[in-house]
Design an enzyme around this catalytic site. Sequence first.
Site, mmCIF file in Angstrom:
data_model
loop_
_atom_site.group_PDB
_atom_site.id
_atom_site.type_symbol
_atom_site.label_atom_id
_atom_site.label_comp_id
_atom_site.label_asym_id
_atom_site.label_seq_id
_atom_site.Cartn_x
_atom_site.Cartn_y
_atom_site.Cartn_z
ATOM 1 N N THR A 1 0.834 -1.217 0.000
ATOM 2 C CA THR A 1 0.000 0.000 0.000
ATOM 3 C C THR A 1 0.863 1.259 0.000
ATOM 4 O O THR A 1 0.652 2.183 -0.794
ATOM 5 C CB THR A 1 -0.907 -0.008 1.253
ATOM 6 O OG1 THR A 1 -1.626 -1.234 1.267
ATOM 7 C CG2 THR A 1 -1.874 1.153 1.256
ATOM 8 N N ALA B 1 12.520 -4.294 -2.883
ATOM 9 C CA ALA B 1 12.392 -5.664 -2.356
ATOM 10 C C ALA B 1 10.928 -5.981 -2.060
ATOM 11 O O ALA B 1 10.210 -5.162 -1.463
ATOM 12 C CB ALA B 1 13.224 -5.822 -1.086
ATOM 13 N N ILE C 1 0.327 13.225 8.875
ATOM 14 C CA ILE C 1 0.405 14.375 9.787
ATOM 15 C C ILE C 1 1.829 14.544 10.293
ATOM 16 O O ILE C 1 2.403 13.611 10.852
ATOM 17 C CB ILE C 1 -0.543 14.189 11.006
ATOM 18 C CG1 ILE C 1 -1.971 13.973 10.537
ATOM 19 C CG2 ILE C 1 -0.430 15.366 11.955
ATOM 20 C CD1 ILE C 1 -2.928 13.625 11.685
ATOM 21 N N GLU D 1 -8.125 -4.092 8.246
ATOM 22 C CA GLU D 1 -7.461 -5.195 7.566
ATOM 23 C C GLU D 1 -8.220 -6.495 7.806
ATOM 24 O O GLU D 1 -9.109 -6.553 8.662
ATOM 25 C CB GLU D 1 -6.033 -5.309 8.085
ATOM 26 C CG GLU D 1 -5.267 -4.036 7.781
ATOM 27 C CD GLU D 1 -3.802 -4.146 8.126
ATOM 28 O OE1 GLU D 1 -3.295 -5.270 8.180
ATOM 29 O OE2 GLU D 1 -3.204 -3.091 8.329
ATOM 30 N N LYS E 1 2.063 3.780 18.751
ATOM 31 C CA LYS E 1 2.176 5.209 18.459
ATOM 32 C C LYS E 1 2.294 6.018 19.762
ATOM 33 O O LYS E 1 3.050 6.994 19.832
ATOM 34 C CB LYS E 1 0.978 5.661 17.623
ATOM 35 C CG LYS E 1 1.006 5.031 16.221
ATOM 36 C CD LYS E 1 -0.321 5.111 15.506
ATOM 37 C CE LYS E 1 -0.245 4.496 14.108
ATOM 38 N NZ LYS E 1 -1.552 4.371 13.458
#
Length: 453
Positions: A23, A53, A144, A198, A213
């Site tokens: 993605t 890769a 961001i 997902e 995060k």
Amino acid sequence: MTREAHTELCQSEVGVAILGMGTVGTEVVRLLNEHGDSFTHRIGAPVVIRGIAVRDTSRDRGVDPSLITDDAQALVDRPDVDVVVEVIGGIEGSRQLLLSALKQGKSVVTANKALVAAHAAELAAAADESQVDLYFEAAVAGAIPIIGPLKRSMAGDEIQRVMGIVNGTTNFILSAMDETGADYAETLAEAGRLGYAEADPTADVEGFDAASKAAILSTLAFHSRVTANDVYREGITKITQQDIKSARKLNCTIKLLAVCERIISEDGSQSVSARVYPALVPLTHQLATVNGAFNAVFLEAESAGQIMFYGPGAGGAPTASAVLGDLVAASRNVVHGGRAPGDNTYANLPIAEFGDVQTRYLVNMHVVDEKGTLSKVAEVFANHDISIATVHQDDVVENEDGTNIDPDGKFARLAVVTHRASEANLAACVESLGNSESVVKVTSVLRMEGQDN
Ligand code: NDP
Ligand code: HSE
């Protein structure tokens, strides 16, 4: 090998290895190819992709097939590679590749929050040893800019608190539950259909992604090492429509928040609290306006006051924007010399005990609707040193599907909002409420953030 020794070999162009073409990697490659001339001007030398890769080399990726390899290590090892961009994901394989790159005097750009949250110290030490760069802007909140501002623009301030909506999937689900009245399972399925969630959404909905995060943000904000394991974590899988409705009655909405806080004790000692959980946020708070898959990070600093960063937190092109910003910065340093600020954990503050963390709470419960119930419930809170701010009672107790579970009118729903109290006291209070004859069931406990006292 140091940067100097390495760059003597190749300064007229910057050789880049791209690890991963999914993605994010696909967009990184597309944008590099589309805007190559602009990058040359911004950097002072052309960026040349030495190889890409992937796992599956048989697929047509729309690029020169000779660039594609399934041997990521050999690509990293090429002497004409100056910067390694890692957009593979996962921890151990990427860790080995990036440590190897850094030890060879090559700068690294990564979007991999799980890796950075677990191994920042080791990676930063390897970058320092070789005097090269380690950039990871895309690891928190996609497009961001928040890592750069924390490392540079706000380096002269004392940050007190960082509150972030840093996971797009869960924010989409909670926003949709609030807007449409649909339940968690329905909105999760919709998030999957739209490509936000997902196939295995565990990392998002159980808060692991946000916890990584939070660890990265806490480390930078408080100059202290915080890893994902230090972050208290609850996901959104137990949030019901009843919780959303009870939040609305209080003019709040529910958000999965990453809260990173400098805690100052009465004796002046400091510690860091990093936590991820669904929390009520007042509709008047800036974070309440962040809907859908968007992210935002709200900072409170001693001199700057309050600042909010807002934008797309995921997706190929937005994330590639952050990756490419890092690539330009790393490439400039390859061409012109210099290094980005490394991570600096000089303050070395300890991690606060979760039980000592204080916030406000909404405790929802079903109680026996009879004389004395309110005073008995209030007594339980008082016994645990918790001050009640508001109490709201509903006559009818409904199931999630709207059916009345109390046709005889024996029960009531009670929503108790507290003033600030410690997690330890709240947990003990909830246990005592569960043992009280007046309480049928504590149906949910939600934290409330974004308000004083
Ligand atoms: P994808 O799963 O879409 O892509 C992963 C890529 O890595 C694929 O091209 C895959 O190859 C390749 N790959 C996997 N294992 C290997 C290996 N051992 N050697 C070589 N290549 C390998 O991931 P994303 O692009 O979504 O995410 C990449 C990173 O960016 C992750 O760390 C993620 O957390 C982070 N990130 C992602 C965001 C997003 O919105 N997607 C936002 C912010 C950060 P193949 O194509 O052959 O399968
Ligand atoms: N799965 C993450 C999200 C991707 O939903 O926000 C961005 O890190």
